[in-house]
Write a protein that holds these residues in place. Structure first.
Motif, PDB file in Angstrom:
ATOM      1  N   ASP A 126     -14.824 -22.719  -9.829  1.00  0.00           N
ATOM      2  CA  ASP A 126     -14.583 -21.449  -9.130  1.00  0.00           C
ATOM      3  C   ASP A 126     -13.105 -21.405  -8.729  1.00  0.00           C
ATOM      4  N   SER A 127     -12.711 -20.319  -8.071  1.00  0.00           N
ATOM      5  CA  SER A 127     -11.290 -20.147  -7.749  1.00  0.00           C
ATOM      6  C   SER A 127     -10.779 -21.277  -6.860  1.00  0.00           C
ATOM      7  N   GLU A 144     -19.415 -10.977  -3.385  1.00  0.00           N
ATOM      8  CA  GLU A 144     -18.770  -9.715  -3.775  1.00  0.00           C
ATOM      9  C   GLU A 144     -19.800  -8.601  -4.021  1.00  0.00           C
ATOM     10  N   HIS A 153     -12.108 -20.661 -15.745  1.00  0.00           N
ATOM     11  CA  HIS A 153     -13.021 -20.165 -14.711  1.00  0.00           C
ATOM     12  C   HIS A 153     -14.447 -20.098 -15.266  1.00  0.00           C
ATOM     13  N   THR A 191     -19.296 -19.040  -7.329  1.00  0.00           N
ATOM     14  CA  THR A 191     -19.878 -19.418  -8.623  1.00  0.00           C
ATOM     15  C   THR A 191     -20.192 -20.925  -8.665  1.00  0.00           C
ATOM     16  N   SER A 197     -14.454 -17.274  -1.995  1.00  0.00           N
ATOM     17  CA  SER A 197     -15.834 -16.945  -1.658  1.00  0.00           C
ATOM     18  C   SER A 197     -16.585 -18.194  -1.185  1.00  0.00           C
ATOM     19  N   HIS A 225     -23.516 -13.515  -5.447  1.00  0.00           N
ATOM     20  CA  HIS A 225     -22.114 -13.744  -5.084  1.00  0.00           C
ATOM     21  C   HIS A 225     -21.760 -12.805  -3.927  1.00  0.00           C
TER      22      HIS A 225
HETATM   23  P1  13P Z   1     -15.476 -17.565  -7.539  1.00  0.00           P
HETATM   24  O1  13P Z   1     -14.322 -18.010  -6.711  1.00  0.00           O
HETATM   25  O2  13P Z   1     -16.781 -17.607  -6.817  1.00  0.00           O
HETATM   26  O3  13P Z   1     -15.538 -18.319  -8.816  1.00  0.00           O
HETATM   27  O4  13P Z   1     -15.282 -16.029  -7.891  1.00  0.00           O
HETATM   28  C1  13P Z   1     -14.143 -15.531  -8.516  1.00  0.00           C
HETATM   29  C2  13P Z   1     -14.338 -14.153  -8.956  1.00  0.00           C
HETATM   30  O5  13P Z   1     -13.496 -13.573  -9.589  1.00  0.00           O
HETATM   31  C3  13P Z   1     -15.570 -13.492  -8.590  1.00  0.00           C
HETATM   32  O6  13P Z   1     -15.647 -12.253  -9.182  1.00  0.00           O
END
Ligand code: 13P
Ligand code: SF4
Length: 305
Positions: A41-42, A200, A25, A215, A130, A198
């Protein structure tokens, strides 16, 4: 103690012999990101995990990410080098709490952020990350949706849709602690720098940000932008790939304290040991996996920008 070069060459040799792929990551420590076959990113990492023909996936990230790889690749061995690398936000919601929320909003579809446990995904209709949360919620075409577990991502989505969003009250402590004062201080110190945040982060921080992205979304934006300076409101691990990909540009953390300790737990020696021993394995039990897979699969159907 072996030196770094030796450890890296041992990892590469072993990964090659065992047909293993190393995913990392964007928040991992620089050594781990630099060694990985793929970073992202995820969303990017779950897509990669589903496409790879490797026999073993070494997932350098946190537990829910390795679970996501196990959900999409049941036939592969998914290894997380440090088993207790977790996500505080994912741990803020369990399956029973979500079932209770569903009882309170009968028939309302559940959109769950990938930062969640497999059992919570299994109780959800569709996943999002995200990078695609707004598109996923719109795609449901439902007048109301439940969004879990991140209240800040849910509030960001609510700003971009007329659909009613019922949010679970979870959050990422690292992003949620970022204050408007800290961001304004960074903006005063670096006037003219573009603020990238971000989703979050708290809503009042996102209000200040012309660029709100995952990200990898931030990496793409910075690469394509004509701007030369950026304030980065996310975990500070992202500064490494940002600087590496853009040596002519400047990147400043919105706040130095945005560090996810769990994302920093994995070192090169952990990767080597996990490859040698092929442990610790993350395997989602099949009855949960099948249900969780449906939610992840639906997300993959949603058109991406
Ligand atoms: P992303 O998917 O944007 O990389 O974010 C993962 C994450 O853990 C953010 O805190
Ligand atoms: Fe979870 Fe926050 Fe760490 Fe991301 S930064 S893994 S959301 S605790």
């Amino acid at each position: 103690m072996e030196n770094k070069k030796e450890i890296i060459s041992k990892i590469k040799k072993l990964a090659n012999e065992k047909n293993a792929i190393i995913l990392a990551h964007n928040y991992q420590i620089p050594d781990v990101q630099d060694l990985a076959d793929l970073t992202g990113d995820s969303l990017a990492l779950s897509i990669q995990a589903s496409k790879t023909d490797a026999d073993i996936i070494i997932f350098c990230g946190v537990h829910f990410m390795a679970e996501a790889a196990s959900i999409v690749c049941p036939d592969k061995k998914v290894i997380i080098p440090v088993l207790d690398a977790g996500c505080a936000m994912a741990d803020m919601l369990n399956a029973e709490q979500l079932r209770q929320m569903k009882r309170e909003h009968p028939g309302v579809p559940v959109v769950t952020y990938v930062n969640s446990t497999a059992e919570v995904k299994a109780e959800s209709d569709i996943c999002c990350t995200s990078a695609n949360a707004i598109q996923v919620v719109k795609w449901t075409k439902s007048k109301e949706v439940i969004m879990t577990p991140d209240r800040n991502l849910a509030s960001w989505v609510q700003r971009h849709t007329d659909q009613k969003v019922y949010a679970w009250d979870g959050y990422c402590p690292i992003h949620n602690d970022l204050t408007v004062e800290a961001v304004k201080k960074a903006m005063e110190k670096h006037p003219g720098a573009v603020l990238m945040a971000h989703p979050e982060c708290p809503p009042e921080v996102l209000e200040l940000a012309p660029v709100v992205r995952s990200t990898s979304g931030m990496l793409k934006y910075a690469k394509e932008s004509k701007e030369k300076e950026f304030i980065v409101a996310t975990e500070t691990g992202l500064l490494h790939p940002l600087k590496k990909a853009n040596p002519d540009k400047k990147f400043y953390p919105a706040w130095d304290d945005m560090i996810c300790a769990d994302m920093k737990k994995t070192g090169l020696m952990d990767i080597l040991k996990s490859l040698e021993n092929e442990t610790p394995v993350v395997k989602v039990p099949e009855e949960i996996r099948i249900k969780a897979f449906k939610a992840v699969e639906r997300m993959m159907e949603v058109p991406r920008d």
